[in-house]
Enzyme design. Structure first.
Site, PDB file in Angstrom:
ATOM      1  CG  HIS A  78      10.784 -22.404  12.938  1.00  0.00           C
ATOM      2  ND1 HIS A  78      10.090 -22.173  11.672  1.00  0.00           N
ATOM      3  CD2 HIS A  78      10.573 -21.070  13.667  1.00  0.00           C
ATOM      4  CE1 HIS A  78       9.950 -20.893  11.277  1.00  0.00           C
ATOM      5  NE2 HIS A  78      10.324 -20.188  12.380  1.00  0.00           N
TER       6      HIS A  78
ATOM      7  CD  GLU B  75      14.404 -16.094  18.114  1.00  0.00           C
ATOM      8  OE1 GLU B  75      14.840 -15.444  17.164  1.00  0.00           O
ATOM      9  OE2 GLU B  75      13.351 -16.588  18.673  1.00  0.00           O
TER      10      GLU B  75
ATOM     11  NE  ARG C 231      -2.240  -1.217   3.330  1.00  0.00           N
ATOM     12  CZ  ARG C 231      -2.802  -1.435   4.446  1.00  0.00           C
ATOM     13  NH1 ARG C 231      -4.081  -1.029   4.797  1.00  0.00           N
ATOM     14  NH2 ARG C 231      -2.112  -1.764   5.630  1.00  0.00           N
TER      15      ARG C 231
ATOM     16  CG  HIS D 124      13.118 -19.273   8.117  1.00  0.00           C
ATOM     17  ND1 HIS D 124      12.340 -19.164   9.205  1.00  0.00           N
ATOM     18  CD2 HIS D 124      14.154 -19.168   8.855  1.00  0.00           C
ATOM     19  CE1 HIS D 124      12.849 -18.523  10.162  1.00  0.00           C
ATOM     20  NE2 HIS D 124      14.040 -18.682  10.094  1.00  0.00           N
TER      21      HIS D 124
END
Ligand code: BG6
Length: 482
Positions: free
Chosen positions: A233, A209, A46, A171
């Site tokens: 994952h 993480e 947009r 991924h």
């Protein structure tokens, strides 16, 4: 090897994912000459940003040693931006005119948008007659937020695209070290006879993480670690560890085997929630010596029960794995960024050594997914020297950086080219996504019913103490210093 000519359309083309991952990945494939001269990137969003403005933001995510001015300029020459609202019919003409004359090339529609737009965008692509037999659609996770919404998305997209045209991306499956799990298991005979309940005591899967939620707090707070990381994952990693050998490396045979694992996950019933799951939320603390705020501060002070840490004791009810616990854990703002799979073997049946020789620790095979990618086998050996028979743990260490002196491509580089090639082996099939939600949903429901908030943990630690208790109750320990 160049892939076929393509038009690669990204909806959400100026968003975080496009800028951080998709554009850098496509640029790197272009730099390595994998894109034909006429292939194009069409960014749709947009906002009315120019390609130059988007490019400047994407440039920051390409490491300097991989950046080449000439290659970057020619990559930008093949990139266009269309300002349109994918949720409305207006403003599509220019975009249509750009696509339609090239009906013969591979057409990829990458939906890097919120999942509630997946159905409407698919429908609109059909109304505007933009779907060719050579078209594919890529759906970013999360596919929904529970089983019903995942089904609704799959129905809506499936009404327009055939299953072989739909690429649900995870991924993690594109990471070199994750694919190497397949090589480790199925290109070596060494572990084959040990890869079962007879020899394996338990499995640990950790994706830790050190980052917090950063600028994604809006998305994350509605999601939480279970939906953001475990449903996709971590369960995919579990599948690769636990699945039976597929008969060949083919998209359906591999996914059939993964599906069987997901369907064999033992349901966690409401009365087992306390014993089998832990959810946590980070508080202020320190990472690498620097102070960091807590989750609530990151959110801007709102009240939230969203979990930023999960630990689960799972079981796979199959002949191979009956009774072997799979401990999963993931979290933000943990002590360090490290992802690994630990296969712990059973202890020796009898200790022949004297008490002062030291304890015999069970062997562990550690698959380091990131960073310091590699494989480590912990063995017991004699402590050298004349001091008598002392036993101590030593490591056989295979470092991929030393063994293979090439750059590890980012997961998206591999996966985006797989989409163009039409190879969906490393993508999730509809039934896999739904099977994963089927197992996750009762945990989500149980947590919602449960009145207790997530357990606090200090940033820079390994999560709440309850996570350590979860595994120690079984007489086992996590593989870390936590
Ligand atoms: C994403 C999650 O899918 O994976 C993020 O949405 C997470 O929250 C990321 O940070 C982790 O990916 P990686 O490749 O950095 O391990």
């Amino acid at each position: 090897v160049p892939v076929s000519s393509f038009d690669f359309v990204v909806f959400g083309g100026t968003g975080d994912l496009a800028v951080r991952k998709l554009l850098p990945a496509l640029y790197l494939r272009d730099r390595d000459k994998q894109l034909t001269a006429d292939s194009r990137i069409l960014l749709v969003s947009r906002s009315k940003e120019s390609v130059a403005e988007i490019a400047e933001r994407a440039r920051a995510h390409i490491p300097d040693d991989l950046f080449d001015d000439g290659a970057w300029k020619s990559f930008l020459d093949r990139t266009q931006h269309f300002a349109l609202d994918a949720a409305h019919d207006a403003g599509w003409a220019e975009f249509e005119n750009a696509l339609k004359p090239r009906s013969d090339v591979v057409r990829v529609f990458y939906l890097a948008t919120a999942p509630d737009l997946f159905g409407p965008i698919s429908a609109r692509l059909k109304t505007h007659e933009l779907i060719t037999p050579n078209s594919r659609i890529v759906l970013e996770k999360p596919i929904g937020r529970d089983l019903a919404s995942a089904r609704a998305i799959n129905e809506a997209v499936g009404a327009v695209f055939a299953e072989h045209q739909i690429f649900r991306i995870d991924h993690y499956l594109g990471k070199e070290t994750v694919q190497n799990l397949l090589a480790l298991r199925f290109a070596n005979s060494l572990f084959e006879s040990l890869w079962n309940r007879g020899s394996v005591d338990h499995v640990q899967i950790t994706v830790a993480e050190s980052i917090g939620v950063g600028t994604r707090a809006g998305y994350y707070d509605k999601s939480g670690a279970l939906r953001d990381m475990v449903q996709n994952h971590l369960l995919q990693l579990l599948c690769l560890v636990a699945m039976e050998p597929p008969t060949q490396m083919h998209q359906d045979t591999v996914r059939d085997e993964k599906l069987k694992v997901l369907r064999a996950l033992k349901p966690i019933t409401p009365d087992q929630l306390g014993a089998c799951t832990v959810r946590g939320q980070y508080r202020a603390g320190a990472i690498d010596g620097a102070g960091v705020p807590g989750y609530i501060e990151d959110l801007g002070g709102a009240v939230s029960r969203t979990e930023t840490f999960v630990a689960i004791r799972a079981e796979v009810e199959t002949w191979r794995w009956g009774g072997v616990p799979f401990y999963l854990r993931t979290g933000k703002r943990l002590a360090e960024r490290t992802s690994e799979i630990v296969i712990q073997f059973r202890p020796v049946p009898h200790n022949i050594f004297a008490a002062d020789a030291g304890p015999i620790q069970p062997n562990r095979l550690i698959i380091r997914l990131q960073p310091n990618e590699g494989i480590e086998l912990q063995l017991m050996s004699k402590d050298p020297g004349p001091g008598g028979m002392r036993i101590k743990p030593t490591n056989l260490n295979l470092s991929f950086a030393e063994a293979f002196k090439i750059r590890y491509a980012d997961a998206y580089e591999r996966l985006l080219m797989d989409v163009v090639r039409g190879n969906s082996t490393l993508f999730m099939r509809r039934d896999e996504v739904e099977a994963a939600w089927t197992w996750i949903e009762p945990i989500l429901e149980g947590w919602t019913r449960d009145d207790a908030p997530p357990k606090p943990y200090q940033a820079g630690t390994w999560g709440p103490a309850a996570s350590i208790a979860l595994i120690e109750r079984d007489g086992r320990t996590w593989d870390d210093d936590g």
